[in-house]
Structures are given as C-alpha cells and as structure tokens.
Design an enzyme around this catalytic site. Structure first.
Site, PDB file in Angstrom:
ATOM      1  N   MET A   1      45.581 -49.699 -15.868  1.00  8.39           N
ATOM      2  CA  MET A   1      45.689 -51.153 -15.847  1.00  8.39           C
ATOM      3  C   MET A   1      46.860 -51.648 -16.681  1.00  8.39           C
ATOM      4  SD  MET A   1      43.594 -52.555 -13.838  1.00  8.39           S
ATOM      5  CE  MET A   1      42.208 -52.008 -12.856  1.00  8.39           C
TER       6      MET A   1
ATOM      7  N   CYS B   1      35.019 -48.801  -9.391  1.00  6.51           N
ATOM      8  CA  CYS B   1      35.706 -49.608  -8.383  1.00  6.51           C
ATOM      9  C   CYS B   1      36.595 -50.655  -9.043  1.00  6.51           C
ATOM     10  CB  CYS B   1      34.689 -50.298  -7.480  1.00  6.51           C
ATOM     11  SG  CYS B   1      33.633 -49.157  -6.573  1.00  6.51           S
TER      12      CYS B   1
ATOM     13  N   GLU C   1      41.924 -52.335 -27.229  1.00  7.28           N
ATOM     14  CA  GLU C   1      40.497 -52.125 -27.488  1.00  7.28           C
ATOM     15  C   GLU C   1      40.247 -51.212 -28.684  1.00  7.28           C
ATOM     16  OE1 GLU C   1      41.194 -52.501 -24.197  1.00  7.28           O
ATOM     17  OE2 GLU C   1      39.656 -53.854 -23.435  1.00  7.28           O
TER      18      GLU C   1
ATOM     19  N   LEU D   1      46.502 -61.941 -14.771  1.00  7.40           N
ATOM     20  CA  LEU D   1      45.050 -61.766 -14.874  1.00  7.40           C
ATOM     21  C   LEU D   1      44.302 -62.992 -14.360  1.00  7.40           C
ATOM     22  CD1 LEU D   1      44.658 -60.150 -18.421  1.00  7.40           C
ATOM     23  CD2 LEU D   1      44.587 -59.003 -16.212  1.00  7.40           C
TER      24      LEU D   1
ATOM     25  N   HIS E   1      34.228 -48.993 -22.212  1.00  5.97           N
ATOM     26  CA  HIS E   1      34.312 -50.385 -21.771  1.00  5.97           C
ATOM     27  C   HIS E   1      33.122 -50.688 -20.875  1.00  5.97           C
ATOM     28  CE1 HIS E   1      35.922 -54.226 -20.705  1.00  5.97           C
ATOM     29  NE2 HIS E   1      37.087 -53.989 -21.266  1.00  5.97           N
TER      30      HIS E   1
ATOM     31  N   LEU F   1      39.298 -60.959  -9.994  1.00  8.34           N
ATOM     32  CA  LEU F   1      39.138 -60.480 -11.365  1.00  8.34           C
ATOM     33  C   LEU F   1      38.401 -61.506 -12.221  1.00  8.34           C
ATOM     34  CD1 LEU F   1      39.851 -58.441 -13.652  1.00  8.34           C
ATOM     35  CD2 LEU F   1      41.968 -59.731 -13.953  1.00  8.34           C
TER      36      LEU F   1
ATOM     37  N   GLU G   1      40.182 -54.282 -31.396  1.00 11.39           N
ATOM     38  CA  GLU G   1      38.752 -54.557 -31.317  1.00 11.39           C
ATOM     39  C   GLU G   1      37.931 -53.630 -32.214  1.00 11.39           C
ATOM     40  OE1 GLU G   1      35.099 -54.903 -28.064  1.00 11.39           O
ATOM     41  OE2 GLU G   1      37.119 -54.375 -27.390  1.00 11.39           O
TER      42      GLU G   1
ATOM     43  N   ASP H   1      45.568 -44.984 -27.108  1.00  8.98           N
ATOM     44  CA  ASP H   1      45.318 -46.208 -27.868  1.00  8.98           C
ATOM     45  C   ASP H   1      45.819 -47.430 -27.115  1.00  8.98           C
ATOM     46  OD1 ASP H   1      43.979 -45.539 -30.256  1.00  8.98           O
ATOM     47  OD2 ASP H   1      45.814 -44.674 -31.081  1.00  8.98           O
TER      48      ASP H   1
ATOM     49  N   ARG I   1      48.661 -51.847 -13.282  1.00  9.21           N
ATOM     50  CA  ARG I   1      48.068 -52.851 -12.389  1.00  9.21           C
ATOM     51  C   ARG I   1      48.499 -54.271 -12.734  1.00  9.21           C
ATOM     52  NH1 ARG I   1      46.532 -55.812  -9.222  1.00  9.21           N
ATOM     53  NH2 ARG I   1      44.594 -55.907  -8.012  1.00  9.21           N
ATOM     54  N   TYR I   2      48.593 -54.584 -14.048  1.00  4.33           N
ATOM     55  CA  TYR I   2      48.882 -55.958 -14.465  1.00  4.33           C
ATOM     56  C   TYR I   2      50.042 -56.081 -15.445  1.00  4.33           C
ATOM     57  CZ  TYR I   2      44.664 -57.447 -12.129  1.00  4.33           C
ATOM     58  OH  TYR I   2      43.727 -57.711 -11.169  1.00  4.33           O
TER      59      TYR I   2
END
Length: 426
Positions: free
Chosen positions: A63, A189, A345, A79, A265, A85, A349, A342, A152-153
């Site tokens: 991603m 998915c 997250e 996003l 996640h 999404l 986080e 890394d 992806r983003y």
C-alpha cells in the site's frame, strides 16, 4: 489506535497508514501530475546467466506511504477520494478533499516525528534489489531479475511502475515475464486483493486494446502472482530470531514470564464476516512462530489501527496493553506480525503512542520487536519463496481462485480470472 467517531470526525490519533491498508477495490488515479514521477529507479542487478525465460520483473506490491512530509497531502487525497476505501456517500467529492486538507497538517507532524516520512519505500526497494541478486544465482534460467516496487496510494504508484516496465522493454509487444510479489504475507481482499485489482486495471489500460475493445495478449507481459506466504519457514525464522533477540534484553529470571503480543492490522467485521481469509492466515503465522519458539512464553494475537465507528476485529492492541499494565503485567513484547518493514504503524502508533502510554502508567518493560526490514534471514526467505514460485511455473496459488463467500465484487472476479488465466502462458 482505536477510533470510535465517524470518519468525518477522525481522531487526532489516527494515521493515514491506518486507513490505507484497507482499500477494498481499486480506483482511477485522480492526480495526473503524479504520473510525472516515474516508478522506482531500477538499480543494476548482478547477472550470472540469461535464457529465453529471462529477463523477469519482480514487482513488490504494497500500500505504501508518503516518503516525505510534502507527499502527505496527495497521499491523503487519494485515500479520501476512494469511495470503496472510505465511503462518504453522495458527498464523497466534497467531503473527501475537505477531510484530507484538514488532516494533512496533523499527519505531517506525525510523519515528521518518525523522521520526515515513511521508510517503507526505502526498505521495499532494498529488499527487492537484494532478493533479485540472490535470484540471479538460484534461478539463472529466468535471469536477469529486475526489481520494481509498486504502491497502491503512494509513489511509486502502480500505473507509473507499469509504464516504467513498458519503457524498460517488458510487454508492449515485446513479451516478457513479471511476478507480482505481495509484501503482505497474509492475504486480505483489502490489501493484496486491492493491489492485484489495481495491477489488473492498469494492465488492461496500458497493454493495448484491439479494435473490438478486447485486450491483446500477444506480446504483453505474462504475469504470475505470489499471493500469500503466511507460514513459510524463512518468514517464521526471521520473526522468531527477532523475538529471541528482544527477550534476551530482559533479566534471565523474568524472561520466561514475558507476554508476547502479536499485533496485526485489524479488519472491519463486515470484511471478516464476508469471509476474508486474513484473520485465519495471521493466526497461522502466529502459531508457526510459537511452534518455532517451543511455546516458551504466553502469548496473544491482538489487532491495531481500528478506524471509524463500525465494529472491528479485536482485541485492540492499545486496549490490551493498557489492561495488562493495570493488572500489574508490565513485561510485554509487541510483535508486528503482519508487517515486513517499519512504517507509521510501528514507528508512531506502537513506539510513540502505545509504549509511551504504558510507560506513563508505570510499565518500563514494554518493548517492540524490531521489524524485518533488512534482515538477511528475511531477504533469503523472499528469495526462497520467489525461486520456488519460478520453478513451479504456476500463475498463482490455488487458494487465490476461491472468492470470499460473501464477495459481490465483479472487479475482484475479473481480476482473479485474469491472473488464473495467465497459467496458459507460463
């Protein structure tokens, strides 16, 4: 961290990467200017042999995350523009840009706090390049192997990488082979599926259509997919060694009583109830690692990064740590079991929120296991997985062909049919 308010009032503690992992279906890039930023520069790779089966493009799929704070705004815009999404209904085109603009300054500060951007691109490029060096030796018949990273983003976006591959001589009437190698060991998915749907979409657009509207197979890139690898021995060994290294930091008399918290996640329960295989595959990884450790410590599988007001898979990592600490259990090891490098997250986080909060409650024994990053054991595992895949000559795993029981996505159906259909060309 857990969020319980509506998406239009996102918590200040949410990170963009907490959202980006759960894209359910692909969308068209709304930012043509991004295409000026071509894909990852492909470094030279060692070449021991070539044959009619080479060269082979090895495409790491993930991603992604903004590499600099300047990229955060565009990252968030992509996003929030995606209704699959983050569904905002008929006001998507208005609320999406509004939320992303409001969130950008706060998220930029979070990325600044971890060094100015996500390191996921750096680690992905390094892992892919090092793996390809090994592949040139272990699979000379498919050499040279050229590493690519497709996000992806975030840059490098999938469409830019595909364009770069065409410029490098793959496809576009010249043929050639490419392997889409998901960097999520456990299939969902929302992650691997989404990335593959996006790859399929750009293949259809960029490889040329006939006058009839059908996509031509002649001279196009022949794709195969490494779509999951949750219990590969090399992956398990890499995790186990990092855990043992962290446990060794505790006094000998405390070591066996340390609690291992495997953190992955989370997923919305709507996705879980649809039949997504991710929870079962994450649990399989945890069990394999504990087998390797001979169940030396007590452990739990917990879930982080809940976003929005709907029900998500729990127990939440942050709540678990807080509850254990309040019960007097201060020696806890957090293990990012679904992440291979890394990113926000782990670095923000977990390190700057969860562990810091535990310390404020008086717990000094809460640690995080190092991410796989540049682990030689992990990179060798990647090479072993890829070597086996290339020698088997399969387009994808048998499991990939089975849709979720509750799946209603036509895009998912067509994507799966395409990649499974590539078997005829291998």
């Amino acid at each position: 961290m857990a969020l319980r308010q509506p998406l239009t009032q996102l918590s200040k503690r949410a990170t963009p990467s907490q959202i980006s992992r759960f894209a359910a279906t692909p969308t068209t890039s709304l930012f043509p200017s991004d295409r000026k930023q071509l894909a990852t520069v492909v470094p030279p790779v060692s070449q021991d042999a070539t044959s009619s089966k080479g060269p082979t493009a090895m495409v790491f799929m993930n991603m992604g995350g903004p590499s600099t704070t300047d990229e955060v705004g565009d990252f968030l815009s992509r996003l929030f523009a995606d209704g699959d999404l983050i569904p905002l209904g008929r006001l998507q085109n208005y609320l999406g840009p509004l939320i992303s603009r409001r969130r950008t300054p706060k998220i930029q500060k979070q990325y600044a706090a971890i060094g100015g951007g996500s390191p996921i691109r750096k680690w992905s490029e390094y892992q892919a390049a090092e793996m390809c060096k090994i592949l040139d030796k272990t699979s000379p018949e498919t050499a040279p192997h050229k590493p690519y990273v497709a996000f992806r983003y975030a840059n490098p976006l999938t469409e830019d990488v595909y364009t770069q591959m065409l410029a490098d001589g793959f496809g576009g009437g010249k043929g050639g082979r490419a392997v889409a190698f998901t960097q999520y060991p456990q299939y969902s998915c929302s992650t691997t599926g989404s990335s593959l749907n996006e790859l399929w979409k750009w293949r259809q657009r960029l490889e040329g259509k006939k006058a009839s509207g059908e996509v031509s197979d002649e001279g196009s890139i022949k794709w195969s997919v490494i779509d999951r690898w949750p219990v590969h021995p090399g992956l398990v060994e890499a995790f186990a060694q990092n855990i043992e290294k962290t446990l060794a930091e505790y006094p000998a008399e405390k070591r066996d009583s340390v609690i291992l918290l495997f953190s992955a996640h989370s997923l919305p329960m709507s996705v879980v109830n649809r039949g997504d295989p991710y929870p079962a595959e994450v649990a399989a990884t945890v069990h394999a690692v504990m087998l390797r450790l001979k169940f030396s410590n007590t452990y739990r599988l917990v879930w982080q990064s809940q976003v929005g007001p709907s029900a998500w898979l729990g127990a939440q990592t942050s709540d678990t740590v807080t509850n254990y600490v309040k019960k007097g259990l201060h020696d806890l090891v957090l293990i990012p079991i679904a992440f291979t490098s890394d990113h926000i997250e782990t670095l923000y986080e977990v390190d700057q929120e969860i562990i810091k909060e535990a310390e404020e409650l008086g717990a000094e024994g809460v640690k995080r296991v190092e991410s796989l990053n540049g682990s030689p054991v992990f990179i060798q595992a990647l090479a072993d997985i890829a070597t086996e895949h290339l020698k088997q000559g399969k387009s994808c795993s048998k499991q990939m062909g089975l849709r979720c029981p509750g799946c209603k996505s036509e895009r998912c159906l067509e994507s799966k049919k395409f990649f499974m259909g590539q078997q005829a060309f291998l």
